[in-house]
Design a protein around this motif. Structure first.
Motif, PDB file in Angstrom:
ATOM      1  N   PHE A 307      29.522  40.527  49.559  1.00 40.39           N
ATOM      2  CA  PHE A 307      29.710  39.167  49.058  1.00 40.39           C
ATOM      3  C   PHE A 307      31.206  38.879  49.080  1.00 40.39           C
ATOM      4  O   PHE A 307      31.999  39.641  48.533  1.00 40.39           O
ATOM      5  N   TYR A 308      31.577  37.769  49.719  1.00 38.82           N
ATOM      6  CA  TYR A 308      32.988  37.455  49.939  1.00 38.82           C
ATOM      7  C   TYR A 308      33.486  36.392  48.963  1.00 38.82           C
ATOM      8  O   TYR A 308      32.776  35.448  48.628  1.00 38.82           O
ATOM      9  N   GLU A 309      34.765  36.568  48.553  1.00 39.37           N
ATOM     10  CA  GLU A 309      35.468  35.534  47.801  1.00 39.37           C
ATOM     11  C   GLU A 309      36.888  35.434  48.341  1.00 39.37           C
ATOM     12  O   GLU A 309      37.398  36.371  48.976  1.00 39.37           O
ATOM     13  N   PHE A 310      37.521  34.290  48.042  1.00 39.23           N
ATOM     14  CA  PHE A 310      38.814  34.017  48.649  1.00 39.23           C
ATOM     15  C   PHE A 310      39.745  33.341  47.640  1.00 39.23           C
ATOM     16  O   PHE A 310      39.399  32.312  47.063  1.00 39.23           O
ATOM     17  N   ILE A 311      40.933  33.925  47.469  1.00 39.60           N
ATOM     18  CA  ILE A 311      41.954  33.351  46.597  1.00 39.60           C
ATOM     19  C   ILE A 311      43.013  32.697  47.480  1.00 39.60           C
ATOM     20  O   ILE A 311      43.594  33.368  48.341  1.00 39.60           O
ATOM     21  N   VAL A 336      43.565  35.268  50.274  1.00 42.93           N
ATOM     22  CA  VAL A 336      43.486  36.700  50.002  1.00 42.93           C
ATOM     23  C   VAL A 336      42.004  37.036  49.836  1.00 42.93           C
ATOM     24  O   VAL A 336      41.279  36.355  49.103  1.00 42.93           O
ATOM     25  N   LEU A 337      41.563  38.075  50.524  1.00 49.93           N
ATOM     26  CA  LEU A 337      40.138  38.398  50.573  1.00 49.93           C
ATOM     27  C   LEU A 337      39.718  39.312  49.432  1.00 49.93           C
ATOM     28  O   LEU A 337      40.348  40.335  49.168  1.00 49.93           O
ATOM     29  N   LEU A 338      38.622  38.921  48.757  1.00 49.99           N
ATOM     30  CA  LEU A 338      37.957  39.757  47.746  1.00 49.99           C
ATOM     31  C   LEU A 338      36.580  40.124  48.283  1.00 49.99           C
ATOM     32  O   LEU A 338      35.917  39.304  48.919  1.00 49.99           O
ATOM     33  N   ILE A 339      36.135  41.347  47.992  1.00 53.44           N
ATOM     34  CA  ILE A 339      34.801  41.755  48.419  1.00 53.44           C
ATOM     35  C   ILE A 339      34.047  42.416  47.263  1.00 53.44           C
ATOM     36  O   ILE A 339      34.632  43.114  46.444  1.00 53.44           O
ATOM     37  N   SER A 340      32.746  42.165  47.217  1.00 56.58           N
ATOM     38  CA  SER A 340      31.821  42.919  46.380  1.00 56.58           C
ATOM     39  C   SER A 340      30.814  43.521  47.347  1.00 56.58           C
ATOM     40  O   SER A 340      30.289  42.801  48.212  1.00 56.58           O
ATOM     41  N   ARG A 347      34.407  42.583  43.223  1.00 61.19           N
ATOM     42  CA  ARG A 347      35.557  41.663  43.263  1.00 61.19           C
ATOM     43  C   ARG A 347      36.829  42.438  43.600  1.00 61.19           C
ATOM     44  O   ARG A 347      37.869  42.299  42.975  1.00 61.19           O
ATOM     45  N   PHE A 348      36.726  43.243  44.629  1.00 65.89           N
ATOM     46  CA  PHE A 348      37.775  44.187  45.017  1.00 65.89           C
ATOM     47  C   PHE A 348      38.807  43.492  45.899  1.00 65.89           C
ATOM     48  O   PHE A 348      38.485  42.888  46.919  1.00 65.89           O
ATOM     49  N   LEU A 349      40.051  43.587  45.495  1.00 68.98           N
ATOM     50  CA  LEU A 349      41.156  42.977  46.231  1.00 68.98           C
ATOM     51  C   LEU A 349      41.494  43.861  47.425  1.00 68.98           C
ATOM     52  O   LEU A 349      42.098  44.913  47.285  1.00 68.98           O
ATOM     53  N   LEU A 350      41.083  43.410  48.599  1.00 66.74           N
ATOM     54  CA  LEU A 350      41.241  44.229  49.795  1.00 66.74           C
ATOM     55  C   LEU A 350      42.688  44.282  50.278  1.00 66.74           C
ATOM     56  O   LEU A 350      43.111  45.257  50.885  1.00 66.74           O
ATOM     57  N   GLY A 351      43.451  43.221  50.012  1.00 65.62           N
ATOM     58  CA  GLY A 351      44.863  43.203  50.400  1.00 65.62           C
ATOM     59  C   GLY A 351      45.132  42.473  51.700  1.00 65.62           C
ATOM     60  O   GLY A 351      46.288  42.303  52.089  1.00 65.62           O
ATOM     61  N   ASP A 352      44.074  42.012  52.390  1.00 65.32           N
ATOM     62  CA  ASP A 352      44.255  41.282  53.638  1.00 65.32           C
ATOM     63  C   ASP A 352      44.304  39.780  53.382  1.00 65.32           C
ATOM     64  O   ASP A 352      43.640  39.270  52.480  1.00 65.32           O
TER      65      ASP A 352
END
Length: 504
Positions: A307-311, A336-340, A347-352
């Motif tokens: 599941f994707y989220e974007f900041i 900034v990409l977040l993934i679950s 809600r893991f901050l991937l850093g990309d």
């Protein structure tokens, strides 16, 4: 050709059609994905701590999820990972985790351990590889890729890091071990070579073993694959790879920007039939694949147990952590990409940092890393801008670059100067002339950089020539001689440049 025809129509065509169908129903799939993941994890330690059971009855599930579950970085989840590593089950995801992907900082030897659960391995990592091939075959029906083997450089398992039944390895080694045995018939090198611990020995053994094979595809990080190809030429005495593998037709690459490497690959593989396909895979999962040869943007992998989220990046650098689901993003904005994931990342901050080029379907480009971005004086330089400027300067100067990294320093008068450390394969002209070209291209690509140069906040860049093999020697000195390790392209100081230039 008959092998590829049968493979495509018996299996890969189905995946290609499914991928397109998912792309056009992405919003609903992502909404269902979130509900399914929360339902599956409601009785885990994490699910109970964050009220997943009650959350499912909320009419605004995403609103409740995003307001209840914090944005997490590695250290926020490390304690949970450790409990899983020690054998505890139902911590972040149902069941017990048996494998952990070992990853580490590109500038230090500190290791991190990312859980790779069975669901995550099947639904995300392995499916990404399948869909990469499906997308390629869809546009290249005359391909003969299955008439030979795919060459892959993998990492290793680390038995000294095992805890009970939990095993530690690089994600490439985990993927290799999880590949169906039938598929291994189409891969090289052999398991014996794959198991070699010393990476230099593995590269040489792989070169010697595969030199006599029919290799039709290669996959991996551009930097290490290039070193491998040079070793193949060394052991065979041939002038180029097309003389060794005349049927080689495609390179599936990922993990780093490819443009600066393209001239080197085109030189070492002088074949008009050679294709290059970008993928977005990491220890945490597989998130994108180039689905069209006419569009360098990658398609977002929608139904992959992610599941994707974007900041919005501009808000992120100011401390903002309010995220958007995919159905609320805009094209042309850096996020900034977040993934679950079904691997237990929440809600893991991937850093990309990514930017959507299309919303129907969702296509994007990686524009940088949160840790590899220079904006000290407002210059706004990210990895893509630096790489594009370097590639343009190389074309104008007739230069070929092996490796590079950009560092920054504050001069005594308070002005910022960017220092580009480059290991050239060839360069016509002086480093100063190349620096002028690089500077001009940065100005063309970034109005922020151009403005800071005009205002005198940033001095002209300096190009430092690295000795041959300097980057490889540095990676070896810090124990990062591995198929997945890479040097950061941008840092905010001169520390990395000093370490690379001073390594013996």
């Amino acid at each position: 050709m008959i092998e590829t025809f049968l493979a495509y129509h018996l299996f890969f065509k189905h995946r290609s059609v499914r991928f397109d169908k998912d792309a056009h129903n992405a919003d609903n799939i992502q909404k269902r994905m979130l509900r399914r993941m929360i339902s599956r994890a409601r009785n885990t330690v994490w699910g109970r701590e964050h009220g997943y059971g009650d959350m499912l009855s909320d009419g605004d599930l995403y609103g409740r999820f995003s307001s209840t579950v914090p944005v997490c970085e590695y250290n926020d989840l490390a304690g949970y990972f450790d409990r899983m590593y020690n054998g505890e089950k139902n911590v972040l995801w149902p069941g017990r985790c048996r494998q952990f992907a070992v990853t580490s900082s590109t500038t230090s030897s500190s290791s991190k351990y990312i859980p790779v659960l069975a669901d995550n391995l099947r639904d995300t990592h392995l499916m990404g590889g399948i869909d990469s091939v499906a997308a390629y075959l869809r546009h290249h029906r005359s391909s003969r890729v299955f008439s030979g083997r795919t060459m892959m450089l993998t990492g290793n398992y680390f038995p000294e890091l095992d805890r009970g039944q939990a095993k530690a390895a690089t994600v490439s080694a985990i993927l290799y071990a999880g590949t169906p045995k039938l598929c291994l018939l189409f891969k090289s090198p052999s398991p014996g070579v794959v198991s070699i611990r010393d990476f230099s020995e593995k590269v040489e053994a792989a070169a010697r073993e595969t030199a006599g094979k029919r290799i039709t595809a290669i996959a991996g990080l551009p930097s290490w694959i290039l070193e491998f190809l040079k070793k193949v030429l060394e052991v065979t005495g041939k002038d180029n790879i097309s003389q060794v593998w005349p049927d080689l037709e495609v390179f599936f690459h990922g993990g780093m920007a490819f443009d600066s490497y393209r001239p080197s690959f085109e030189k070492i593989i002088p074949s008009g039939r050679m294709k290059y396909v970008e993928t977005y895979n990491a220890s945490e999962g597989f998130f994108g694949v180039q689905t069209s040869p006419d569009d360098s943007a990658m398609s977002l992998c929608i139904d992959y147990g992610v599941f994707y989220e974007f900041i919005p990046y501009k808000e992120f650098v100011e401390g903002g952590r309010d995220a958007l689901p995919v159905w609320k993003v805009s094209a042309g904005v850096d996020y900034v990409l977040l993934i679950s994931t079904t691997g237990g990342l929440w809600r893991f901050l991937l850093g990309d940092i990514i930017r959507f080029t299309s919303l129907r379907p969702y296509k994007f480009k990686i524009t940088g890393r949160t840790a590899q971005y220079l904006d000290t004086k407002g210059e706004g330089l990210n990895v893509n801008i630096v790489t594009d400027a370097l590639s343009s300067a190389c074309r104008k100067a007739g230069a070929v670059v092996r490796e590079f990294t950009l560092g920054a320093e504050i001069l005594p008068d308070g002005v910022m100067r960017h220092n580009l450390l480059v290991e050239f394969e060839s360069l016509v002209g002086s480093s100063d002339d190349f620096a002028d070209l690089f500077d001009a291209d940065l100005k063309d690509l970034s109005w922020e950089y151009s403005l800071t140069r005009r205002c005198g906040l940033v001095a002209p860049p300096r190009v430092i020539r690295a000795r041959d093999g300097a980057f490889l020697s540095y990676m070896k000195s810090i124990g990062h001689l591995d198929a997945q390790r890479k040097v950061p392209r941008i840092t905010g100081s001169m520390e990395l440049i000093d370490r690379i230039t001073n390594v013996s």
